[in-house]
Design a protein around this motif. Structure first.
Motif, PDB file in Angstrom:
ATOM      1  N   LYS A 509      14.177  18.590  14.705  1.00  0.00           N
ATOM      2  CA  LYS A 509      14.156  18.417  16.146  1.00  0.00           C
ATOM      3  C   LYS A 509      15.853  17.964  16.586  1.00  0.00           C
ATOM      4  N   PRO A 510      16.335  18.402  17.672  1.00  0.00           N
ATOM      5  CA  PRO A 510      17.539  17.993  18.062  1.00  0.00           C
ATOM      6  C   PRO A 510      17.407  16.502  18.657  1.00  0.00           C
ATOM      7  N   GLY A 511      18.401  15.834  18.377  1.00  0.00           N
ATOM      8  CA  GLY A 511      18.445  14.592  18.713  1.00  0.00           C
ATOM      9  C   GLY A 511      17.726  13.456  18.020  1.00  0.00           C
ATOM     10  N   THR A 512      17.551  14.067  16.603  1.00  0.00           N
ATOM     11  CA  THR A 512      16.763  12.915  15.640  1.00  0.00           C
ATOM     12  C   THR A 512      17.562  13.002  14.169  1.00  0.00           C
ATOM     13  N   ALA A 513      17.435  12.385  13.468  1.00  0.00           N
ATOM     14  CA  ALA A 513      18.298  12.322  11.986  1.00  0.00           C
ATOM     15  C   ALA A 513      18.111  13.478  11.234  1.00  0.00           C
ATOM     16  N   TYR A 514      17.014  14.460  11.726  1.00  0.00           N
ATOM     17  CA  TYR A 514      17.132  15.807  11.129  1.00  0.00           C
ATOM     18  C   TYR A 514      17.717  17.094  11.766  1.00  0.00           C
ATOM     19  N   GLN A 515      18.502  16.485  12.861  1.00  0.00           N
ATOM     20  CA  GLN A 515      18.916  17.777  13.752  1.00  0.00           C
ATOM     21  C   GLN A 515      20.019  18.615  12.879  1.00  0.00           C
ATOM     22  N   TRP A 516      20.465  18.256  11.756  1.00  0.00           N
ATOM     23  CA  TRP A 516      21.327  19.199  10.957  1.00  0.00           C
ATOM     24  C   TRP A 516      20.764  20.195  10.060  1.00  0.00           C
ATOM     25  N   LEU A 517      19.324  19.660   9.735  1.00  0.00           N
ATOM     26  CA  LEU A 517      18.605  20.419   8.580  1.00  0.00           C
ATOM     27  C   LEU A 517      18.072  21.690   8.987  1.00  0.00           C
ATOM     28  N   ALA A 518      17.857  22.616   7.850  1.00  0.00           N
ATOM     29  CA  ALA A 518      17.424  23.913   8.131  1.00  0.00           C
ATOM     30  C   ALA A 518      16.122  23.740   8.237  1.00  0.00           C
ATOM     31  N   MET A 519      15.273  24.578   8.742  1.00  0.00           N
ATOM     32  CA  MET A 519      13.862  24.769   8.640  1.00  0.00           C
ATOM     33  C   MET A 519      13.348  25.079   7.284  1.00  0.00           C
ATOM     34  N   ARG A 550       4.663  30.882  10.845  1.00  0.00           N
ATOM     35  CA  ARG A 550       4.608  31.726  11.843  1.00  0.00           C
ATOM     36  C   ARG A 550       4.269  31.037  13.069  1.00  0.00           C
ATOM     37  N   HIS A 551       3.167  30.119  13.021  1.00  0.00           N
ATOM     38  CA  HIS A 551       2.768  29.519  14.229  1.00  0.00           C
ATOM     39  C   HIS A 551       3.673  28.514  14.803  1.00  0.00           C
ATOM     40  N   SER A 552       4.472  27.989  13.948  1.00  0.00           N
ATOM     41  CA  SER A 552       5.616  27.069  14.659  1.00  0.00           C
ATOM     42  C   SER A 552       7.035  27.900  14.766  1.00  0.00           C
ATOM     43  N   TYR A 553       7.238  29.182  14.348  1.00  0.00           N
ATOM     44  CA  TYR A 553       8.338  29.670  14.520  1.00  0.00           C
ATOM     45  C   TYR A 553       8.898  29.719  15.814  1.00  0.00           C
ATOM     46  N   TYR A 554       8.339  30.209  16.819  1.00  0.00           N
ATOM     47  CA  TYR A 554       8.945  30.312  18.022  1.00  0.00           C
ATOM     48  C   TYR A 554       9.339  29.162  18.904  1.00  0.00           C
ATOM     49  N   GLN A 555       8.266  28.185  18.673  1.00  0.00           N
ATOM     50  CA  GLN A 555       8.397  26.767  18.970  1.00  0.00           C
ATOM     51  C   GLN A 555      10.009  26.270  18.365  1.00  0.00           C
ATOM     52  N   ALA A 556      10.126  26.646  17.015  1.00  0.00           N
ATOM     53  CA  ALA A 556      11.303  25.957  16.674  1.00  0.00           C
ATOM     54  C   ALA A 556      12.542  26.723  17.018  1.00  0.00           C
ATOM     55  N   LEU A 557      12.297  28.078  17.441  1.00  0.00           N
ATOM     56  CA  LEU A 557      13.582  28.895  18.058  1.00  0.00           C
ATOM     57  C   LEU A 557      13.831  28.239  19.314  1.00  0.00           C
ATOM     58  N   LEU A 558      12.847  27.794  20.199  1.00  0.00           N
ATOM     59  CA  LEU A 558      13.015  27.199  21.435  1.00  0.00           C
ATOM     60  C   LEU A 558      13.837  25.789  21.223  1.00  0.00           C
ATOM     61  N   SER A 559      13.435  24.969  19.996  1.00  0.00           N
ATOM     62  CA  SER A 559      13.924  23.896  19.900  1.00  0.00           C
ATOM     63  C   SER A 559      15.417  23.928  19.347  1.00  0.00           C
ATOM     64  N   LEU A 560      15.708  24.833  18.545  1.00  0.00           N
ATOM     65  CA  LEU A 560      16.931  24.781  17.686  1.00  0.00           C
ATOM     66  C   LEU A 560      18.033  26.002  18.407  1.00  0.00           C
ATOM     67  N   ASP A 589      19.179  37.201  16.740  1.00  0.00           N
ATOM     68  CA  ASP A 589      18.698  36.835  15.356  1.00  0.00           C
ATOM     69  C   ASP A 589      17.937  35.256  15.373  1.00  0.00           C
ATOM     70  N   ALA A 590      16.709  35.265  15.252  1.00  0.00           N
ATOM     71  CA  ALA A 590      16.151  34.122  15.487  1.00  0.00           C
ATOM     72  C   ALA A 590      16.264  33.197  14.058  1.00  0.00           C
ATOM     73  N   ASP A 591      16.046  34.109  12.892  1.00  0.00           N
ATOM     74  CA  ASP A 591      16.088  33.240  11.673  1.00  0.00           C
ATOM     75  C   ASP A 591      17.586  32.637  11.495  1.00  0.00           C
ATOM     76  N   ARG A 592      18.500  32.887  12.028  1.00  0.00           N
ATOM     77  CA  ARG A 592      19.964  32.440  11.929  1.00  0.00           C
ATOM     78  C   ARG A 592      19.750  31.082  12.752  1.00  0.00           C
ATOM     79  N   PHE A 593      19.240  30.795  13.647  1.00  0.00           N
ATOM     80  CA  PHE A 593      19.071  29.714  14.342  1.00  0.00           C
ATOM     81  C   PHE A 593      18.228  28.640  13.539  1.00  0.00           C
ATOM     82  N   LEU A 594      17.106  29.097  12.954  1.00  0.00           N
ATOM     83  CA  LEU A 594      16.010  28.113  12.250  1.00  0.00           C
ATOM     84  C   LEU A 594      16.421  27.863  10.884  1.00  0.00           C
ATOM     85  N   PHE A 595      16.924  28.753   9.964  1.00  0.00           N
ATOM     86  CA  PHE A 595      17.203  28.600   8.667  1.00  0.00           C
ATOM     87  C   PHE A 595      18.415  28.217   7.987  1.00  0.00           C
TER      88      PHE A 595
END
Ligand code: SF4
Length: 648
Positions: A509-519, A550-560, A589-595
């Protein structure tokens, strides 16, 4: 005047006596038709010469009178008469002596909104000299020390026939203390509900006298720190609206206020790899934009359900926030970092609101990410139970779960408690900074099931940094141990509950210690999901719901994502929430934002808003996590506020 009134009373009494005589005379003929009455008994005359029974002025007067009694004055502790009288419903509050803008600085009283000049003010029955400045001819109440007042009588009807046009709205008679032969010392201090406007009020009233007269002396010191209109964040909008010449000017003005982000003032540009590189900023708009938040919620009403209808998800359930924030600092948790510092809402207001809502709701949902961080949580739960509510807490943080809390929940009818171990191994919990151990979890499970709670719901995550197969096996092992505890208590009762697990892939998630990590990529998550399903299969009374990537994919896209994802949202809105089609339609290119690893990006999309936490802190937390070190949470808000940036 008094003589005339006595004469009036006397003539009224004579008139009443005459009319009584006429009535007797008129009824006399019918009396002759009756049989002769028995001989009259001798009736003695009883003359009442006085009474100690208090008589309300409303019984003596033909007009309604309200009285502010000495008891009311003692209860209210007014710093001025204006404050005291303004509590009456028929008074239009002027508060003129507290205002600096467009006010005369005088304290006046305005009955029924007809204007202060239409309310007659008397002191001990005598007309008070108008004290207003310039054209203001109303009496200035601030010239009367509040400590010298015995009581106040307010004639709520117009009395212009008696007093003249200045009594059209009514009359206020201020009666001062008489025969005062003691010394009263009063000291008072207070704050506004926002913690400013500090007020000091000291006064002394003393009196002496004898049979021939009395003298009363009263003196006071009153000081209130100024509170300017601009000190309130909500003043920013009307201030900007009134000063702005057009829409563009309004947006420019708002952009300088804390908490306002005007996207059109920030034109993003991207590097050759497509990563956000920075912004072209219009004019003097600030970069970054600073978040606005209250330092304390001590005097703020909690967010609470105000419309009860069966046509909503929560139906007739009362939802109320008890405490904002969580001090635990789990490294993946956006809410934990972004709602700091921990701010409990006032206990009494929570209970008052719950009491008021009781006729409309049987169930109360306590909405907080760390419910037990409220210092009064045990009292709040006990009172809610006394009110007859069935209590439904959000997920409970294990380390603050006590026996009284669990007992009250059980007694209020709760059968399931939800906790979030997040993973099965102590090692991985050190990585993510979830500062509980398996031993503590088992210990609290013992407490939960021993209290009579039947079911346990568990939240776990997949795809955590450094996660291995051993960590998945640890989820199974921990769940089996929890099941053993449940079965032990279930046997004694002859009724077995269930353990439910909800497993979700981690979204950095943005604004956390994991904000730089790929999903974690889809294939790895699917493989881990399958493995966990196998591990958890065929365990009696244990039911796991393991979500796919897949369940989290679009939620992640909106987050990242950044603002290039906006067309996806527009398309999804148009096509009935078909996110897959929306991504295709928008050509994103949603994958690019997530991974993608973002650790080398010069700017992250969410950096444009400064939420108070520093990137250096997040980086050090990320590194500590990889070293499997905890950052132990300061347990309470006060300590927490000292250690972490406080947002205003
Ligand atoms: S305990 Fe951790 S995950 Fe839960 S709210 Fe607090 S910081 Fe977030």
């Amino acid at each position: 005047m008094m003589k005339r009134m006595h004469r009036k009373k006397l003539s009224l009494a004579v008139a009443q006596a005459l009319s009584a005589g006429i009535l007797v005379g008129l009824s006399a003929p019918s009396a002759y038709a009756q049989p002769a009455p028995p001989p009259a008994e001798r009736i003695e005359k009883l003359t009442v010469t006085g009474s100690r029974l208090p008589v309300s002025p409303n019984l003596e007067s033909t007009s309604p009178i309200s009285i502010i009694t000495p008891a009311d004055i003692a209860l209210e502790h007014p710093v001025s008469i204006e404050n005291l009288i303004n509590n009456m419903p028929q008074v239009f509050a002027s508060q003129g002596n507290m205002l600096s803008n467009a006010a005369t600085g005088t304290a006046t009283i305005d009955l029924r909104g007809l204007g202060a000049a239409r309310t007659l003010v008397l002191i001990n029955g005598r007309r008070m000299v108008p004290g207003g400045t310039g054209a203001n001819s109303a009496a200035d109440l601030s010239t009367i020390p509040a400590a010298a007042i015995e009581r106040i009588e307010v004639l709520k009807d117009g009395a212009s026939a008696v007093y003249g046009s200045d009594a059209v709205a009514g009359v206020v008679n201020i009666i001062t203390r008489k025969n005062f032969r003691q010394t009263d010392l009063n000291a008072f201090t207070g704050l506004s509900t926002r913690g400013d406007g500090t007020t000091y009020d000291f006064n002394v009233t003393t009196g002496a006298g004898g049979d021939r007269g009395n003298i009363t002396f009263s003196a006071g010191y009153y000081n209130q720190q100024p509170v300017w209109a601009g000190d309130r964040s909500w003043a920013a909008i009307p201030r900007a609206f009134s000063a702005a010449s057009d829409r563009a000017d309004l947006l420019r003005r708002l952009s300088h206020e804390r908490g306002f982000y005007i996207p059109s003032f920030y034109d993003p540009y991207y590097g050759p790899d497509g990563a956000l590189a920075g912004y072209h900023v219009s004019g003097d708009a600030p970069l970054p934009v600073h978040k606005a938040a209250l330092k304390t919620t001590e005097a703020v009403d909690p967010p609470v359900t105000s419309i009860f209808t069966p046509d909503t998800e929560f139906g007739a359930r009362l939802l109320i926030e008890v405490v904002r924030g969580c001090a635990n600092l789990c490294r993946f948790c956006w809410a934990g970092y972004n709602y700091l510092p921990v701010r409990p809402f006032p206990t009494e207001r929570i209970l008052e609101l719950a009491e008021a809502a009781r006729p409309f709701a049987n169930r109360v949902g306590l909405v907080s990410i760390a419910l037990c961080d409220h210092p009064d949580i045990e009292r709040i739960l006990a009172r809610l139970k006394e009110m007859g509510y069935s209590i439904s807490p959000a997920s409970l943080r294990l380390d603050d779960l006590t026996e009284p809390i669990v007992r009250v929940l059980r007694e209020s009818g709760e059968r399931t408690i939800t906790i979030a171990p997040e993973t099965g191994s102590d090692r991985l919990r050190r990585v993510i900074n979830k500062t509980v151990t398996n031993d503590e979890i088992l210990d609290r499970a013992e407490l939960i099931f021993a209290s009579g709670i039947e079911n346990l719901k568990l939240y776990y995550m997949l795809g955590l940094p450094t996660e291995t197969d051993e960590d998945l096996v640890a989820i199974r092992d921990l769940t089996l141990q929890l099941r053993d505890i449940m079965m032990k208590h279930a046997r004694a009762k002859g009724h077995v509950g269930r353990i439910g697990g909800s497993v979700n892939p981690l979204i950095p998630k943005p604004g956390t210690a994991y904000q730089w990590l790929a999903m974690t990529d889809a294939a790895t998550i699917d493989q881990k999901s399958r493995r966990l399903r196998t591990l958890m299969a065929d365990i009696d009374n244990v039911y796991f719901n393991i979500k796919s990537e897949r369940h989290s994919y679009y939620q992640a896209l909106l987050s990242l994502g950044d603002r290039r994802v906006a067309p996806v949202i527009v398309a999804a809105e148009r096509n009935g929430q078909n996110w897959r089609a929306a991504v295709v339609e928008a050509g994103v290119d949603a994958d690019r934002f997530l991974f993608r690893d973002r650790s080398r990006d010069p700017v992250l999309p969410w950096d444009i808003i400064d939420g108070g936490m520093k990137a250096t802190f997040f980086r050090s937390e990320l590194e500590k996590g990889f070293r499997e070190e905890w950052t132990l949470p300061p347990k309470r808000a006060a300590e927490n506020a000292k250690l972490l940036p406080v947002i205003q």
